[in-house]
Design an enzyme around this catalytic site. Structure first.
Site, PDB file in Angstrom:
ATOM      1  CB  CYS A 112      40.971  91.542  24.600  1.00 52.14           C
ATOM      2  SG  CYS A 112      40.825  92.456  23.058  1.00 52.14           S
TER       3      CYS A 112
ATOM      4  CG  ASP B 116      44.106  97.207  28.449  1.00 54.49           C
ATOM      5  OD1 ASP B 116      44.597  97.544  27.353  1.00 54.49           O
ATOM      6  OD2 ASP B 116      43.004  97.599  28.854  1.00 54.49           O
TER       7      ASP B 116
ATOM      8  CB  CYS C 250      45.151  96.182  21.976  1.00 55.64           C
ATOM      9  SG  CYS C 250      44.919  97.971  21.888  1.00 55.64           S
ATOM     10  NE  ARG C 251      44.095  93.164  26.250  1.00 51.33           N
ATOM     11  CZ  ARG C 251      43.404  93.192  27.373  1.00 51.33           C
ATOM     12  NH1 ARG C 251      43.892  92.609  28.450  1.00 51.33           N
ATOM     13  NH2 ARG C 251      42.235  93.814  27.428  1.00 51.33           N
ATOM     14  CB  SER C 252      41.139  89.519  21.064  1.00 52.38           C
ATOM     15  OG  SER C 252      40.373  90.650  20.741  1.00 52.38           O
TER      16      SER C 252
ATOM     17  CG  ASN D 174      37.819  92.388  18.557  1.00 54.49           C
ATOM     18  OD1 ASN D 174      36.985  92.357  17.661  1.00 54.49           O
ATOM     19  ND2 ASN D 174      38.884  91.611  18.525  1.00 54.49           N
TER      20      ASN D 174
HETATM   21  P1  4NP Z   1      42.108  95.524  24.096  1.00 51.77           P
HETATM   22  O1  4NP Z   1      42.595  96.964  24.620  1.00 51.77           O
HETATM   23  O2  4NP Z   1      41.067  95.036  25.083  1.00 51.77           O
HETATM   24  O3  4NP Z   1      43.350  94.701  24.117  1.00 51.77           O
HETATM   25  O4  4NP Z   1      41.544  95.747  22.714  1.00 51.77           O
HETATM   26  C1  4NP Z   1      41.733  98.003  24.949  1.00 51.77           C
HETATM   27  C2  4NP Z   1      41.199  98.798  23.978  1.00 51.77           C
HETATM   28  C3  4NP Z   1      40.381  99.854  24.307  1.00 51.77           C
HETATM   29  C4  4NP Z   1      40.082 100.100  25.631  1.00 51.77           C
HETATM   30  C5  4NP Z   1      40.601  99.303  26.608  1.00 51.77           C
HETATM   31  C6  4NP Z   1      41.424  98.243  26.260  1.00 51.77           C
HETATM   32  N1  4NP Z   1      39.241 101.209  25.982  1.00 51.77           N
HETATM   33  O5  4NP Z   1      39.044 101.431  27.172  1.00 51.77           O
HETATM   34  O6  4NP Z   1      38.735 101.898  25.079  1.00 51.77           O
END
Ligand code: 4NP
Length: 161
Positions: free
Chosen positions: A10, A127, A15-17, A13
């Site tokens: 993702c 997201d 939340c989703r992955s 790294n």
């Molecule tokens: P992820 O979520 O891609 O599912 O881990 C996010 C975590 C942090 C950010 C964006 C999405 N950020 O912009 O910091």
């Protein structure tokens, strides 16, 4: 038997992955299949490198018996194109980022995770980072459904119990 290697990707790294990595580990354990897989996750960005998963993702996972606490964020590396047979980007932007640099001699199969989920029409795992906790529950559920389908299909193809 050669291990099947799977990488979830993702943006951050956190939340989703990592949710996908934790759920997949749990499913493998439940089905006694851990020895057949190598599993990891990473982000296309290094924004959160070295950090544990977001506390909201961890809480959602914990409620459903999935541990994410051992995971630390890392950025996608060039060697990942060669280390992993399956690369699962969570959304279309992650997919585009991975395909932008896809080397000619990589054999990795890159597929959006939601290709394994026919119960929803969206292509991307949304997201949840900027949203509320309902977003985290939804993300958890659609990732789990997809992974159950992927693993069911793998077991059918490998003809394992
Ligand atoms: P992820 O979520 O891609 O599912 O881990 C996010 C975590 C942090 C950010 C964006 C999405 N950020 O912009 O910091």
């Amino acid at each position: 038997m050669e291990k099947t290697s799977v990488l979830f990707v993702c943006l951050g790294n956190i939340c989703r992955s990592p949710t996908a990595e934790g759920i997949f580990h749990r499913l493998l354990k439940e089905r006694n299949l851990s020895e057949y897989f190598e599993v990891d996750s990473c982000g296309t960005s290094a924004y959160h490198a070295g950090n544990p998963p977001d506390s909201r993702s961890q809480k959602e996972a914990q409620k459903r018996g999935t541990d994410l606490s051992f995971i630390r964020s890392r950025q996608f590396l060039l060697e990942d194109y060669y280390r992993f047979q399956h690369i699962f980007p969570m959304d279309e932007r992650n997919l585009a980022d991975i395909m932008d640099d896809y080397p000619d001699n990589s054999e990795a199969k890159v597929e959006l995770l939601l290709q394994y989920n026919s119960s929803i029409k969206e292509k991307s795992v949304p997201d949840p980072y900027w949203g509320g906790s309902r977003g985290f529950a939804h993300v958890y559920e659609i990732i789990e459904e997809s992974l159950v389908n992927f693993l069911d299909q793998w077991q059918k193809e490998e003809q394992l119990p």
